[in-house]
Design a protein around this motif. Structure first.
Motif, PDB file in Angstrom:
ATOM      1  N   GLN A  92      -5.077  33.059  14.205  1.00 39.38           N
ATOM      2  CA  GLN A  92      -6.111  32.023  14.233  1.00 39.38           C
ATOM      3  C   GLN A  92      -5.876  31.040  15.374  1.00 39.38           C
ATOM      4  OE1 GLN A  92      -5.979  30.325  10.324  1.00 39.38           O
ATOM      5  NE2 GLN A  92      -7.221  31.953   9.409  1.00 39.38           N
ATOM      6  N   GLN A  93      -4.616  30.829  15.755  1.00 36.92           N
ATOM      7  CA  GLN A  93      -4.304  29.895  16.830  1.00 36.92           C
ATOM      8  C   GLN A  93      -4.564  30.493  18.205  1.00 36.92           C
ATOM      9  OE1 GLN A  93      -0.238  28.775  16.197  1.00 36.92           O
ATOM     10  NE2 GLN A  93      -0.663  27.736  14.280  1.00 36.92           N
ATOM     11  N   GLN A  94      -4.797  31.781  18.302  1.00 35.36           N
ATOM     12  CA  GLN A  94      -5.021  32.434  19.589  1.00 35.36           C
ATOM     13  C   GLN A  94      -6.361  32.056  20.210  1.00 35.36           C
ATOM     14  OE1 GLN A  94      -2.896  34.284  21.352  1.00 35.36           O
ATOM     15  NE2 GLN A  94      -1.328  34.049  19.792  1.00 35.36           N
ATOM     16  N   HIS A  95      -7.307  31.660  19.401  1.00 33.22           N
ATOM     17  CA  HIS A  95      -8.646  31.359  19.895  1.00 33.22           C
ATOM     18  C   HIS A  95      -8.715  29.908  20.363  1.00 33.22           C
ATOM     19  CE1 HIS A  95      -9.716  35.221  18.317  1.00 33.22           C
ATOM     20  NE2 HIS A  95      -9.314  34.867  17.112  1.00 33.22           N
ATOM     21  N   GLY A 140     -13.091  22.994  24.307  1.00 33.53           N
ATOM     22  CA  GLY A 140     -13.220  21.823  23.434  1.00 33.53           C
ATOM     23  C   GLY A 140     -11.925  21.509  22.706  1.00 33.53           C
ATOM     24  N   SER A 141     -11.248  22.538  22.208  1.00 34.59           N
ATOM     25  CA  SER A 141      -9.983  22.283  21.510  1.00 34.59           C
ATOM     26  C   SER A 141      -8.905  21.820  22.477  1.00 34.59           C
ATOM     27  CB  SER A 141      -9.527  23.535  20.752  1.00 34.59           C
ATOM     28  OG  SER A 141      -9.210  24.575  21.646  1.00 34.59           O
TER      29      SER A 141
END
Length: 191
Positions: free
Chosen positions: A150-153, A157-158
């Motif tokens: 999930q952290q790969q994306h 904006g993030s």
């Protein structure tokens, strides 16, 4: 007063450059330490804390005392916070460009995956040493892999949100260090 404020900012930039190089080097050393020498789960946990907390705090304290000494030994809360914030923001920019962009993207592009595998191996070792059953170990490892996926994306904006949060955190730290290292000049007694 303007001359002192200018010297505070110049000292902040110089110390920030040095601090940025130190923090970047420590971050890279920590990366290689935890990915290469991950036999001990305790070292996996202790090394990043040592390299990213203790040594940088020691350097910051040294640079704060040095900055205050360079301007005559006294600075107000506002001057201390300004100098320390300048130092922190320059160090953050150096570390962001050198480590997060250059190192992670060009020198060691698979570094995130290596760090994640080291974390998974350390967690598995800790769980096995505790005597957990193999199904619980596999379940925990599967959860970690799902969290890492999930952290790969990462979106623009993030990334911007992360930079803004970091700058706010840096300002908060500058306020804290400014309050710790301020030293008001003694007031002259009227004769």
């Amino acid at each position: 007063m303007n001359d002192i404020d200018q010297r505070i900012k110049i000292n902040g930039v110089k110390n920030g450059l040095l601090l940025g190089v130190i923090v970047t080097a420590l971050s890279i050393i920590s990366y290689y330490f935890i990915t290469a020498a991950n036999q001990s789960p305790a070292l996996f946990v202790a090394a990043p804390i040592f390299f990213s907390v203790f040594i940088p705090i020691f350097c910051v304290v040294f640079f704060c005392f040095n900055s205050r000494k360079n301007i005559g030994g006294y600075w107000t809360f506002k001057q201390a916070t300004t100098g320390i914030f300048t130092m922190f923001i320059v160090a953050y920019l150096i570390q962001f460009v050198a480590k997060d962009i250059v190192f992670d993207k060009f020198i060691e592009p698979g570094g995130i995956q290596k760090t994640q595998m080291a974390a998974i191996n350390a967690k598995a070792t800790i769980l096995k040493q505790r005597g957990e059953n193999p199904k619980a170990v596999e379940s925990n490892i599967a959860d970690m892999k799902k969290d890492f996926a999930q952290q790969q994306h990462i979106t623009i904006g993030s990334t911007i949100q992360g930079v803004v949060i970091s700058i706010l955190f840096i300002f908060l730290l500058a306020l804290i260090f400014g309050s710790l290292f301020k030293k008001d000049p003694p007031y002259a007694q009227p004769s």
